[in-house]
Design an enzyme around this catalytic site. Structure first.
Site, PDB file in Angstrom:
ATOM      1  N   HIS A 267      50.427  33.982  60.259  1.00 53.62           N
ATOM      2  CA  HIS A 267      50.865  35.343  59.941  1.00 53.62           C
ATOM      3  C   HIS A 267      49.756  36.114  59.212  1.00 53.62           C
ATOM      4  O   HIS A 267      49.359  37.206  59.633  1.00 53.62           O
ATOM      5  CB  HIS A 267      52.128  35.270  59.073  1.00 53.62           C
ATOM      6  CG  HIS A 267      52.664  36.601  58.639  1.00 53.62           C
ATOM      7  ND1 HIS A 267      53.731  37.204  59.256  1.00 53.62           N
ATOM      8  CD2 HIS A 267      52.270  37.451  57.668  1.00 53.62           C
ATOM      9  CE1 HIS A 267      53.975  38.374  58.683  1.00 53.62           C
ATOM     10  NE2 HIS A 267      53.099  38.550  57.700  1.00 53.62           N
ATOM     11  N   GLU A 268      49.236  35.516  58.143  1.00 47.46           N
ATOM     12  CA  GLU A 268      48.192  36.214  57.372  1.00 47.46           C
ATOM     13  C   GLU A 268      46.927  36.374  58.207  1.00 47.46           C
ATOM     14  O   GLU A 268      46.209  37.362  58.079  1.00 47.46           O
ATOM     15  CB  GLU A 268      47.900  35.484  56.065  1.00 47.46           C
ATOM     16  CG  GLU A 268      49.101  35.317  55.118  1.00 47.46           C
ATOM     17  CD  GLU A 268      49.882  36.591  54.840  1.00 47.46           C
ATOM     18  OE1 GLU A 268      49.312  37.696  54.968  1.00 47.46           O
ATOM     19  OE2 GLU A 268      51.081  36.483  54.503  1.00 47.46           O
ATOM     20  N   HIS A 271      47.175  39.473  60.199  1.00 48.91           N
ATOM     21  CA  HIS A 271      46.707  40.607  59.377  1.00 48.91           C
ATOM     22  C   HIS A 271      45.186  40.574  59.257  1.00 48.91           C
ATOM     23  O   HIS A 271      44.517  41.601  59.352  1.00 48.91           O
ATOM     24  CB  HIS A 271      47.301  40.512  57.960  1.00 48.91           C
ATOM     25  CG  HIS A 271      48.753  40.857  57.866  1.00 48.91           C
ATOM     26  ND1 HIS A 271      49.262  42.062  58.287  1.00 48.91           N
ATOM     27  CD2 HIS A 271      49.812  40.158  57.366  1.00 48.91           C
ATOM     28  CE1 HIS A 271      50.579  42.089  58.054  1.00 48.91           C
ATOM     29  NE2 HIS A 271      50.932  40.939  57.498  1.00 48.91           N
ATOM     30  N   GLU A 297      51.934  44.888  60.415  1.00 46.29           N
ATOM     31  CA  GLU A 297      52.920  43.825  60.555  1.00 46.29           C
ATOM     32  C   GLU A 297      53.066  43.411  62.019  1.00 46.29           C
ATOM     33  O   GLU A 297      53.347  42.243  62.308  1.00 46.29           O
ATOM     34  CB  GLU A 297      54.254  44.295  59.969  1.00 46.29           C
ATOM     35  CG  GLU A 297      55.210  43.205  59.597  1.00 46.29           C
ATOM     36  CD  GLU A 297      54.736  42.301  58.445  1.00 46.29           C
ATOM     37  OE1 GLU A 297      53.802  42.687  57.721  1.00 46.29           O
ATOM     38  OE2 GLU A 297      55.311  41.206  58.310  1.00 46.29           O
TER      39      GLU A 297
END
Lengths: 508, 508
Positions: A267-268, A271, A297
């Site tokens: 997830h990070e 980003h 997101e």
């Protein structure tokens, strides 16, 4: 001053503001990741002083004059310059509409809010947090009043705009309303299904250091460049830093559960890829940076859910995982893939699956919208929360810590942030459909561990444009359609069906 | 404005300046210790922007007016307020005397200087560094011209004053001249002595991670509070951060040599104890902070040499070391103590023993004094360096990398810094004599591993006073005498005699 010189002066002033903001960003990362406890007081002072400087620079009269002059002559500017000017005006207008005293009061309220929230959460007692939150709501309503563009518009629009420029309650109500209806139907389907998902493949012994190594291997395969970034540990995973040359992703690893560490890292890194993909040449200009929180997101969710919870992904990575954790070898690909796609109502947002997650957001969005609107009072928040959980997810938290106190956002005054998580899910699905069209071999590539083609596509279509387009324009440009719930409906329905069997909407 | 209000306003403005400087400090630490290479460009911009803000705030007209007003009414102030005012005036005067354009030019020259120096050192070729250094010398001479208080004073005085307030070439020439004569005599004595020191106890297998643990144990025993500080790794060990709540010490560990890691850690912890011992209530006032670089260095040298190279220290710590590194058990206390006190001329300053170290400083001091004076030209630097090494230490570097290019200071424009290292050695000896008088049990305590009594004495006598006294006053106050070479003469002569046999000065 000639328009060319004026524009150069605008760029110079914005570069300085962005340089100082980069300092704030690194100081914030340091505070979360490495600062010893004894540094807290000095750090609060430093952040406050530097925030004041940034506010001063952004609201400086010569800058306002410059922007007004350029706005008057905007027809002479090139399209990209006009967009830069528009973004600069927006930033300046927002900063200027808030008196310095109010900005300082909010900064103090944030520090106090975080402190009160931490204590209240530790003691699981909302009443310890209520009065600081009440104060924060009052301040944020004031900010919204000062910032709103139309008197008739809901106050919440002005706050939402800080995270999702141009978005309105009207749009969000529609999109998130549809999404809620869809999700509720599918949650019922899952509940009715006879499928029982065994998540034990994810709760074997997973020593934390080895998990970190595995996560590093995955994010490097995604295209994360560690000469322009770092992976560290922190209690609350986040992606910070000063993109695109210095992107800082953090994570936490639970030795008994693969999920928070691995999916958090992916997830990070989603980003992080966005930040690393921004154009370095624009980093200091008003055009530089991510479009919006929802677009940000969309990148993290796309990698976390659409990619890392897909069967092709695990075709490649399960054997790699099994080399590090031999126990894993006893599970089949199907068992593993089903485990990472378990879906059931739970209490904690950050641990929720990709289906029920959006109901957590719907609840928070409705609550904060009504708080800012004035139709909900802070004192009624816990009751509203618990009823909402019952209604939407069919479960009720036993205490405030696992209920209304679980998220940090309101303590920080980040009203208007929550809906961008669900908008990000919608954008992710819409973008992924376009990616599949552009990359017909995508699944086969992912199954071979080749993640860079997708990363390159995202780079070319999204990352490298910085803020040249706003979110709806960007989505339209990439996918040919305005943002809608439909792609996510197709994606999540297919996912639910593949795990839980065919959905008959409205069935008993 | 009433004088009370004026003084409060002065404190408010200085607090803001110090808050912003704290940001610079953390950003600098980050750059050295954790920043990925890709962050360099953005970081340079951020540091430049924030430095400009600090310069602006320090030279703001209202602050200058305030200080002038208070100076006129200074008789009405309390002594501590007068001292705060004096320090504030000094800071403001220094900042104001340098035009913003020159300050910016120096910041750029520092970045370029570091870059050129790194390349030149890697290629061991001074000619690649000469022109940027020449430019830096020109700029620093200009700074000195603008900053000097008397036209008749040497330019170098003004630069020295940045690191050692109030010190002059005249004083330094005298102290360092005496120190050089003393050192040269003792170096000759060591050379003549029949003693051959076996340093193999220090070059056993010392795995780096285990060394770090041992160093941590030692610095915690010294009194370092890790809830108000950190220990990290970096290529060039240093002590930074934002004292006293957030002190950041770094080190490097060589698995084949105990010395750089352990003595480096003790050295930086000496600095760290000083920073942690400053008064938190004064941290943001003009009174807050260390007195001078020499006083700072006295703290690190005192712990590194006077304590950690003493026999009592190893009485306690050798058995502790042997638990971690069983090979060590084969050496006696005497063998180990002699090994840590080996003395012989070497090429690299940071690896020099406590005796020859001061000759390295003498060489650098003479060179930079003459560069700033204009009697030495940059192009003649390598020749002067090599001759100086031959003359002072009897050895000649084979190349620039291990000669004139070994230190970072000149690349950063830090002219005036070097002599504070030797002054620190002198202060350390003088303070240690006073400590021994105040703590008659000191050696016995150290031999039992009890380092806190010494730390408490340093705290009470030095640390907690921040900048209430300047360096000569502080030394006088603590030791009863003006700074001199005598205590160091006694200390180092005794040390040399204890290792190499009785010294007969002038003997054959």
């Amino acid at each position: 001053m000639k328009i060319k010189n004026s524009f150069a002066e605008l760029e110079r002033r914005f570069a300085e503001i962005k340089d100082l903001q980069a300092g704030l960003s690194i100081l914030g990362w340091d505070q979360e990741v490495v600062m010893p406890p004894g540094g807290a007081e000095a750090r609060a002072n430093t952040l406050a002083a530097l925030t004041t400087v940034v506010h001063e620079r952004t609201t400086a009269r010569p800058l306002a004059r410059l922007v007004n002059q350029l706005h008057g002559e905007r027809e002479e500017l090139k399209p990209r310059q006009r967009r830069a000017l528009e973004l600069a005006r927006r930033t300046i207008k927002k900063a200027t509409s808030i008196p310095a005293a109010l900005a300082a009061e909010i900064a103090r309220a944030e520090s106090r809010g975080l402190e009160a929230w931490r204590e209240a959460r530790a003691k699981s007692d909302f009443s310890l947090f209520a009065s600081t939150l009440e104060h924060m709501v009052t301040l944020k309503r004031e900010v919204a009043r000062l910032n709103r563009t139309k008197r008739s518009a809901p106050l919440y629009d002005a706050l939402l705009d800080d995270y999702e420029p141009g978005a309105t309650v009207e749009q969000v109500d529609e999109l998130l309303g549809e999404l809620s209806t869809l999700t509720t139907e599918l949650v019922r389907h899952v509940a009715r299904s006879k499928q029982r998902i065994d998540t034990s493949p994810l709760t074997q012994s997973y020593p934390a250091d080895e998990q970190r190594e595995f996560a590093r291997e995955v994010v490097v395969a995604m295209g994360i460049d560690l000469s322009r970034g770092r992976l560290d540990l922190s209690t609350h995973p986040f992606c910070g830093g000063v993109g695109p040359g210095d992107v800082r992703m953090t994570g936490r690893y639970d030795p008994k559960d693969l999920r928070p560490g691995l999916f958090g890292a992916v997830h990070e890194a989603g980003h992080g890829l966005y930040e690393q993909g921004l154009d370095p040449a624009r980093a200091r200009s008003p055009l530089g940076g991510a479009v919006s929180m929802a677009v940000h997101e969309s990148q993290s969710r796309l990698w976390e859910n659409q990619v890392a919870r897909s069967r092709p992904f695990w075709e490649h990575w399960l054997p790699v995982l099994a080399k590090r954790f031999p126990d894993v070898a006893k599970f089949s690909l199907d068992e593993f893939w089903r485990a990472v796609n378990a879906m059931r109502p739970t209490l904690i947002r950050v641990e929720a699956d990709e289906l029920t997650y959006n109901l957590h957001i719907a609840l928070r969005y409705e609550i904060e919208r009504d708080l800012i609107d004035g139709t909900l009072h802070v004192r009624d928040l816990p009751a509203r929360w618990n009823e909402g959980m019952e209604q939407k997810l069919g479960i009720r938290p036993a205490d405030d810590a696992t209920g209304v106190l679980q998220d940090i956002h309101w303590a920080m005054g980040a009203f208007g942030y929550f809906p961008t998580y669900s908008l990000g899910n919608l954008y992710a699905a819409q973008l992924m459909e376009a990616a599949r069209e552009a990359l017909p071999e995508l699944d086969a590539q992912v199954a071979r561990g080749e993640l860079l083609p997708l990363r390159e596509w995202l780079f070319a279509e999204i990352h490298r444009h910085d803020q040249l387009y706003d979110a709806p324009k960007l989505i339209k440009r990439v996918t040919g359609k305005a943002p809608s719930v439909e792609p996510f409906r197709r994606y999540i329905t297919a996912k639910v069906e593949s795990v839980f069997g065919t959905v008959t909407v409205g069935g008993a």
